[in-house]
Write an enzyme that holds these catalytic residues in place. Structure first.
Site, short mmCIF file in Angstrom:
data_model
loop_
_atom_site.label_atom_id
_atom_site.label_comp_id
_atom_site.label_asym_id
_atom_site.label_seq_id
_atom_site.Cartn_x
_atom_site.Cartn_y
_atom_site.Cartn_z
N ASP A 230 -21.39 13.97 -27.00
CA ASP A 230 -19.93 14.06 -27.04
C ASP A 230 -19.23 12.87 -26.40
O ASP A 230 -18.20 12.96 -25.78
CB ASP A 230 -19.40 15.40 -26.51
CG ASP A 230 -19.77 15.61 -25.06
OD1 ASP A 230 -20.47 14.75 -24.52
OD2 ASP A 230 -19.35 16.63 -24.49
N GLU B 74 0.96 5.62 12.58
CA GLU B 74 -0.38 5.23 12.97
C GLU B 74 -0.55 3.71 13.08
O GLU B 74 -1.08 3.21 14.05
CB GLU B 74 -1.37 5.78 11.95
CG GLU B 74 -2.74 5.15 12.12
CD GLU B 74 -3.81 6.18 12.07
OE1 GLU B 74 -3.77 6.95 11.14
OE2 GLU B 74 -4.67 6.19 12.97
N ASP B 75 -0.08 2.97 12.07
CA ASP B 75 -0.36 1.54 12.04
C ASP B 75 0.75 0.66 12.59
O ASP B 75 0.51 -0.46 12.99
CB ASP B 75 -0.65 1.09 10.59
CG ASP B 75 -1.92 1.73 10.07
OD1 ASP B 75 -2.70 2.24 10.90
OD2 ASP B 75 -2.12 1.72 8.85
N ASP C 278 -2.98 8.42 -1.14
CA ASP C 278 -3.40 7.38 -0.21
C ASP C 278 -4.84 6.98 -0.52
O ASP C 278 -5.18 5.81 -0.67
CB ASP C 278 -3.28 7.95 1.22
CG ASP C 278 -3.71 6.96 2.28
OD1 ASP C 278 -3.51 5.74 2.09
OD2 ASP C 278 -4.23 7.41 3.32
N HIS D 93 0.82 -1.22 0.00
CA HIS D 93 0.00 0.00 0.00
C HIS D 93 0.85 1.27 0.00
O HIS D 93 0.78 2.05 -0.95
CB HIS D 93 -1.00 -0.04 1.15
CG HIS D 93 -1.65 1.28 1.44
ND1 HIS D 93 -2.47 1.90 0.53
CD2 HIS D 93 -1.58 2.11 2.52
CE1 HIS D 93 -2.89 3.06 1.04
NE2 HIS D 93 -2.36 3.20 2.25
N HIS E 147 3.82 7.05 5.28
CA HIS E 147 2.60 7.70 5.77
C HIS E 147 1.81 6.90 6.81
O HIS E 147 1.09 7.48 7.61
CB HIS E 147 1.69 8.15 4.61
CG HIS E 147 0.81 7.06 4.06
ND1 HIS E 147 1.21 6.21 3.08
CD2 HIS E 147 -0.45 6.70 4.37
CE1 HIS E 147 0.23 5.36 2.79
NE2 HIS E 147 -0.79 5.64 3.57
MN MN Z 1 -2.68 4.65 3.92
#
Ligand code: MN
Length: 724
Positions: free
Chosen positions: A268, A85-86, A147, A56, A81
């Site tokens: 169009d 957090e993870d 992201d 990812h 990124h």
């Molecule tokens: Mn992410």
């Protein structure tokens, strides 16, 4: 590369190549370290699709190089990124290894991650503004777009309930937002992906019809293009790309809705784009001439954005012509540079084919500034520094906080839970007892931050408090609190007065105005208003106050005067007896209580030394009349610069500013200084004493004369115990 398997080694090489091809410069060491740290940090994580989580951030980094190629810092941040957090990597480690700026961007990304989770998107405009108010570096938003784009590309692996929420959020917030940033390609893709999950049936239907008609369309386009190719060759134009531009599914859908036409009638669907590799806008007009030679143009739909570019610098010629069988085909003509600008972030489709309901000047200016950065960054290394120093101050004076239901409230910076409460509803504000921020109890004066979820705890028994005025920020809260306090005060005043009047009536007492003023003063209130309010609030016991013997009142005054006299005499110094200080014991007479400045005379007593009386003391006069001649001349000491304290009793009409006027007229005579003022007002009358410093009795009399001339004063007298 050390420490990487062959697979990851080649992944890294691919990314490095992309960076080298698309970015102004690459710090290979930092890029590799970021790649490795991200890989290590996410090693044991997997995505919903089952693939290693690291794929990812890696894909997000690639998206940056392809669709939003700003600089290597942004790519590095994309790799990192999610590690804070993870994967529990601390921001400090990032700061140490990658420097302050990258750490700051990662922190920004962590802060805004999941900020909308759990909320129904009802105020998209405010959500976008909230995002901006939380961010100080544009690269935070850029990484966020990438992201989101990757998460949308892989949304099919996510639970269906979550799919819909993320898709809606993308459609409402991120796609229009990317468009404001000039990221047209990102916008189109986000919209199509979101639409697919929001309205699967229609998406599939349009996709199917596009596929079904694809062969026909391709054949038609081929037929349309053929003579163009031949003619361009005749004009010596060879270096170009010509494509049958695919229409985006969501934009077809919108057109169907807007024009209320079925798929088949959206004309169009035929669109051709000619991109000239050479950056030569004159050549675009040559191409235009070729097209118009071959096909009849629909003049109404002709747009020359090369001659007159869009405000956002979008440049292209849009020319709609009648192709074979009279079908309309839109032909766009532009150079490669114009195309890059349009697709990769510089030219937003700003105010173009868009329903901009929230266009705002500030944001527009800002996007233009970003455009300049983008524009130069591909050539100029110095612009990297510009980007580093570029701080967002947009909406920095506002915060956006959530209600428990997920509504967003905009408040000025520094707002507190009380401001929030009044923003919700005046009733919530009036009964605001406490607050929770993100589920935790907080003080009412805490400063809220963007993204906070605020819940107000209210109670019917709670009411606005005077102290709230010290910390509330919004005009709304301030005025509500003031209004409440004033109303409450009036009510208390009325209640207190009623209680007082009833009580006096019941006890059959008669209290003169003067006595009333004394009662107020004795209980240490400044005025009757405060006194009544205290009664209503049960802060004083009026039963006790009214049944107590009244004589005490007089004593209090005596004591007050005696204190005053003592201070005045001490200030003045020892009295001179018979022209000089003779060391004879003396005391001041209790009957007339002379104070410095009074004309005085000494009366020789037996055993008690000399008693000092005022010359006009009735007692003294009587004693002299009886033939006692034991008097001796005495004087207040007159040393250079020494001053006496003297007091003036005063009564007058109360009005705003009267005290200031009094002070001014006293001070205007020889700069007379005021030692103390004790005034109380009842109804429209004020009454009290003023202690001043005077050089002699003459000075005092002059001040008194002055005060007498004051139109609002109807009683002025020197204050002694005898006129008490
Ligand atoms: Mn992410």
């Amino acid at each position: 590369m050390p420490g990487l398997s062959e697979k990851y080694n080649s992944m890294y090489k691919e990314l490095l190549t992309l960076c080298k091809n698309n970015l102004p410069s690459v710090n290979e060491e930092l890029l590799f370290n970021a790649f490795k740290l991200s890989y290590e940090a996410h090693k044991n994580e997997f995505r919903d699709s089952g693939e290693p989580y690291f794929h990812h951030p890696y894909e997000v980094a690639k998206i940056i190089t392809e669709l939003m190629p700003i600089d290597d810092t942004t790519v590095i941040c994309a790799l990192l990124h999610d590690v804070v957090e993870d994967a529990d990597v601390s921001v400090n480690i990032i700061k140490k290894e990658f420097g302050e700026r990258i750490a700051e961007i990662i922190e920004g990304l962590t802060k805004i991650s999941g900020v909308f989770t759990g909320y129904e998107i009802t105020q998209a405009e405010n959500y976008r503004k909230m995002l901006l108010s939380m961010v100080r570096d544009i690269r935070v938003i850029i990484v966020k777009f990438a992201d989101r784009l990757h998460n949308m590309r892989t949304l099919e692996f996510v639970k269906p309930t979550k799919q819909l929420r993320i898709a809606k959020e993308t459609m409402e917030i991120y796609a229009p937002f990317a468009n404001r940033f000039g990221l047209a390609a990102v916008k189109w893709e986000l919209e199509d992906l979101a639409f697919r999950f929001m309205n699967r049936e229609i998406f599939d239907e349009i996709a199917r019809k596009l596929a079904d008609t694809r062969k026909d369309r391709e054949a038609y386009i081929k037929k349309f293009i053929k003579p163009i190719l031949e003619h361009l060759k005749m004009y010596g134009i060879t270096d170009y790309e010509i494509t049958g531009r695919p229409k985006h599914i969501y934009s077809i859908y919108r057109k169907m809705i807007r024009q209320n036409k079925p798929f088949e009638e959206i004309f169009d669907l035929f669109a051709v784009r000619i991109i000239l590799e050479k950056d030569d806008s004159k050549m675009c007009y040559t191409v235009l001439g070729v097209i118009n030679e071959l096909y009849k143009a629909n003049q109404e739909r002709f747009k020359d954005y090369i001659n007159i570019p869009k405000k956002n610098n979008y440049k292209s010629i849009h020319n709609t012509v009648y192709g074979p069988d009279g079908r309309l085909v839109e032909v766009q003509i532009r150079t490669r540079k114009m195309h890059e600008i349009a697709e990769k972030g510089v030219a937003a489709h700003w105010k173009y084919k868009e329903d901009i309901s929230w266009a705002d000047k500030e944001l527009e200016d800002w996007v233009n500034r970003i455009r300049e950065v983008f524009d130069t960054s591909t050539k100029d290394e110095a612009s990297k520094e510009l980007l580093d120093s570029f701080q967002l101050n947009l909406y920095a004076d506002e915060i956006y906080v959530f209600t428990p239901k997920g509504d967003l409230k905009r408040l000025p910076l520094g707002s507190t839970p009380v401001d929030f409460a009044f923003e919700i509803h005046s009733d919530v504000g009036y009964h605001c007892l406490g607050a929770k921020v993100d589920g935790k109890i907080v003080p009412l004066d805490i400063k809220l931050k963007s993204g906070d979820q605020v819940e107000i705890i209210s109670s019917k028994n709670q009411h606005p408090n005077k102290s709230w005025l010290k910390f509330v920020k919004t005009h709304k809260a301030k005025s509500h609190i003031r209004r409440y306090l004033n109303k409450e005060e009036e009510r208390l005043l009325k209640d207190g007065k009623d209680i007082w009047d009833k009580k006096i009536k019941k006890l059959k007492q008669i209290i003169s105005d003067e006595e009333f003023v004394k009662i107020i003063r004795k209980n240490k209130f400044d005025n009757a208003r405060q006194f009544y309010i205290a009664i209503a609030q049960d802060r004083i016991n009026i039963d006790e106050l009214l049944t107590r013997p009244r004589t005490e009142e007089a004593e209090v005054s005596e004591i007050q005067f005696d204190d005053f006299a003592k201070i005045a005499r001490t200030t003045a110094g020892d009295v001179l007896v018979d022209g000089e200080f003779k060391g004879i014991a003396y005391d001041f007479a209790k009957c007339c209580k002379p104070i410095p400045g009074d004309p005085i005379i000494g009366y020789i007593t037996i055993g008690e030394g000399i008693k000092i009386h005022r010359k006009d003391c009735i007692n003294l006069i009587n004693m002299i009349k009886k033939g006692n001649e034991k008097i001796v001349p005495v004087q207040w000491p007159r040393r250079n610069g020494s001053l006496f304290v003297s007091a003036i009793k005063i009564k007058g009409k109360d009005r705003p500013g009267v005290l200031k006027d009094l002070s001014n007229s006293i001070a205007s005579y020889k700069d007379t200084n005021i030692k103390a003022i004790n005034i109380s007002a009842e109804q429209s009358i004020f009454e009290g004493t003023i202690a001043i410093y005077v050089t002699d009795i003459e000075h005092l009399n002059r001040v008194i004369e002055r005060l007498k001339k004051h139109k609002d004063i109807f009683f002025v007298e020197r204050y002694t115990s005898q006129n008490e």
